[in-house]
Design an enzyme around this catalytic site. Structure first.
Site, PDB file in Angstrom:
ATOM      1  N   CYS A  11      15.388  26.082 -18.274  1.00 34.47           N
ATOM      2  CA  CYS A  11      16.831  26.094 -18.050  1.00 34.47           C
ATOM      3  C   CYS A  11      17.495  26.773 -19.246  1.00 34.47           C
ATOM      4  O   CYS A  11      16.849  27.083 -20.258  1.00 34.47           O
ATOM      5  CB  CYS A  11      17.356  24.675 -17.884  1.00 34.47           C
ATOM      6  N   HIS A  41       9.719  18.993 -24.197  1.00 33.42           N
ATOM      7  CA  HIS A  41       8.506  18.283 -23.799  1.00 33.42           C
ATOM      8  C   HIS A  41       7.527  19.226 -23.098  1.00 33.42           C
ATOM      9  O   HIS A  41       7.287  19.131 -21.901  1.00 33.42           O
ATOM     10  CB  HIS A  41       8.861  17.093 -22.908  1.00 33.42           C
ATOM     11  N   GLU A 130      16.114  11.600 -26.070  1.00 34.04           N
ATOM     12  CA  GLU A 130      17.499  11.846 -25.668  1.00 34.04           C
ATOM     13  C   GLU A 130      18.254  10.536 -25.469  1.00 34.04           C
ATOM     14  O   GLU A 130      19.404  10.397 -25.909  1.00 34.04           O
ATOM     15  CB  GLU A 130      17.545  12.669 -24.378  1.00 34.04           C
ATOM     16  N   CYS A 236      22.955  16.653 -15.379  1.00 38.45           N
ATOM     17  CA  CYS A 236      22.677  18.001 -15.865  1.00 38.45           C
ATOM     18  C   CYS A 236      22.579  18.949 -14.670  1.00 38.45           C
ATOM     19  O   CYS A 236      21.806  18.705 -13.738  1.00 38.45           O
ATOM     20  CB  CYS A 236      21.365  17.996 -16.647  1.00 38.45           C
ATOM     21  N   SER A 266       7.218  15.097 -19.767  1.00 30.65           N
ATOM     22  CA  SER A 266       8.505  15.664 -19.368  1.00 30.65           C
ATOM     23  C   SER A 266       9.099  14.837 -18.243  1.00 30.65           C
ATOM     24  O   SER A 266       8.547  14.766 -17.143  1.00 30.65           O
ATOM     25  CB  SER A 266       8.316  17.121 -18.914  1.00 30.65           C
ATOM     26  N   SER A 267      10.250  14.238 -18.495  1.00 34.34           N
ATOM     27  CA  SER A 267      10.875  13.361 -17.514  1.00 34.34           C
ATOM     28  C   SER A 267      11.321  14.125 -16.275  1.00 34.34           C
ATOM     29  O   SER A 267      11.116  13.684 -15.145  1.00 34.34           O
ATOM     30  CB  SER A 267      12.081  12.653 -18.152  1.00 34.34           C
ATOM     31  N   SER A 333      11.307  22.466 -18.824  1.00 27.53           N
ATOM     32  CA  SER A 333      10.710  22.771 -20.119  1.00 27.53           C
ATOM     33  C   SER A 333       9.401  23.552 -19.978  1.00 27.53           C
ATOM     34  O   SER A 333       8.630  23.645 -20.930  1.00 27.53           O
ATOM     35  CB  SER A 333      10.466  21.481 -20.910  1.00 27.53           C
TER      36      SER A 333
END
Length: 340
Positions: A11, A41, A130, A236, A266-267, A333
């Site tokens: 992104c 991540h 975060e 987001c 990575s969430s 990511s």
């Protein structure tokens, strides 16, 4: 046949953060350059930054106390806590702040809640960088408080307490690691404002907010709701676009399986995999090397708890014989060369 989701991979915020890190290394050639931790991540991106000569303060052997005015410290895309920022500023380090604008938007609302005496209810993972940074923003004012809820179950527990009260000590024990210091549910759940970790599943964040809205309306009445409840859009846009794109792909095409590419910690990638797994057989892989052979794949089980980071499983016979339709997407990511 391979179908790639319309929105996938890096992104804007991630691309900007990585670019800033490389620029910092070039801009300060004679100085030590550090990252406070992973910039994003994704292990491949972080390892390439190490190769470029950027040191990670979370790596074994690095001495945070040895930092000084001659050092450069890069802050990651998901930000750092208020306390860590203050500490680094006190040391006199040159700071390169790559915090994503979407994260800053969440912080702005959390600070506003704290200023007005509202407790921030943060939908997120309590140990994620975060979320920890966002929670620290709630403590910038003396009356600021926060409570982190992970999922529907935890939100339901809190909403039951809002409606009916309950065992205060049991509540505090259940959320021991997810509340601000000195948190008192009888005092701090009377005025709340909702926020979220930006990489959570959009539908669940919206549902969490609505669950709290209903609980506060039941407790205080519709006419007094504005005095006790606030919510702002802190979703987001990039995370939402990637989630929407994979749903559109699954609606448009009949898939035999989905590959979701991204770091196991990575969430947003984990949430993409969850979304796909509801519709089709899905494998969350970190990189192409996870596809060991036509018969064997290494992957993170989609059903594994979000807190269980990096646990690989191996599956035999993952790629059936015959004509196949395969869908591909990637977390925010994941760099394009890995997707390619």
């Amino acid at each position: 046949t391979v179908h790639l989701a319309r929105e996938f991979g890096f992104c804007y915020g991630v691309d900007r953060a990585v670019d800033y890190a490389y620029q910092a290394r070039r801009r300060f050639p004679g100085q030590r350059v550090f990252l406070t931790g992973e910039i994003i991540h994704n292990p491949h991106v972080n390892d390439r930054l190490r190769t470029a000569g950027i040191r990670f303060l979370t790596d074994p052997g690095e001495d945070r106390e040895g930092l000084g005015p001659n050092d450069v410290v890069i802050l990651p895309a998901f930000g750092v806590s208020v306390g860590e920022m203050a500490h680094l500023s006190t040391l006199g380090c040159t700071l390169v702040d790559t915090t994503c604008g979407s994260v800053l938007n969440v912080w702005k609302n959390v600070v506003r809640y704290a200023k007005d005496g509202f407790t921030s209810i943060i939908h997120g993972k309590v140990k994620q960088e975060e979320t920890r940074a966002t929670a620290s923003q709630a403590l910038r004012y003396p009356q600021g408080r926060y409570l982190v809820v992970l999922d529907r179950r935890e939100a339901g527990i809190v909403c039951d307490y809002i409606r009916r009260g309950g065992d205060r000590e049991a509540f505090l024990a259940a959320f021991r690691d997810a509340t601000s210091p000195g948190f008192d549910p009888d005092r701090d759940l009377t005025r709340i404002g909702c926020a979220n970790q930006t990489t959570m599943l959009m539908s669940e964040s919206l549902e969490t907010g609505e669950t709290f809205r209903e609980a506060m309306r039941d407790r205080h009445g519709a006419e007094s709701l504005d005095q006790h409840f606030r919510a702002f859009d802190t979703i987001c846009s990039a995370t939402q676009e990637r989630q929407d794109a994979v749903i559109a792909l699954l609606d448009a095409e009949r898939m035999d399986l989905m590959l979701v590419i991204g770091g196991f910690n990575s969430s947003n990638t984990w949430n993409l995999a969850r979304t796909c797994a509801e519709r089709v057989r899905t494998y969350h892989i970190a990189d192409p090397g996870c596809m060991v052979s036509r018969d064997l794949i290494r992957h993170r089980p989609v059903g594994a708890p979000s807190t269980r980071v990096g646990r690989e499983a191996e599956t035999q016979g993952w790629l059936p014989a015959g004509p196949l339709v395969v869908g591909v997407t990637a977390g925010a990511s994941t760099p394009n060369n890995i997707v390619g």
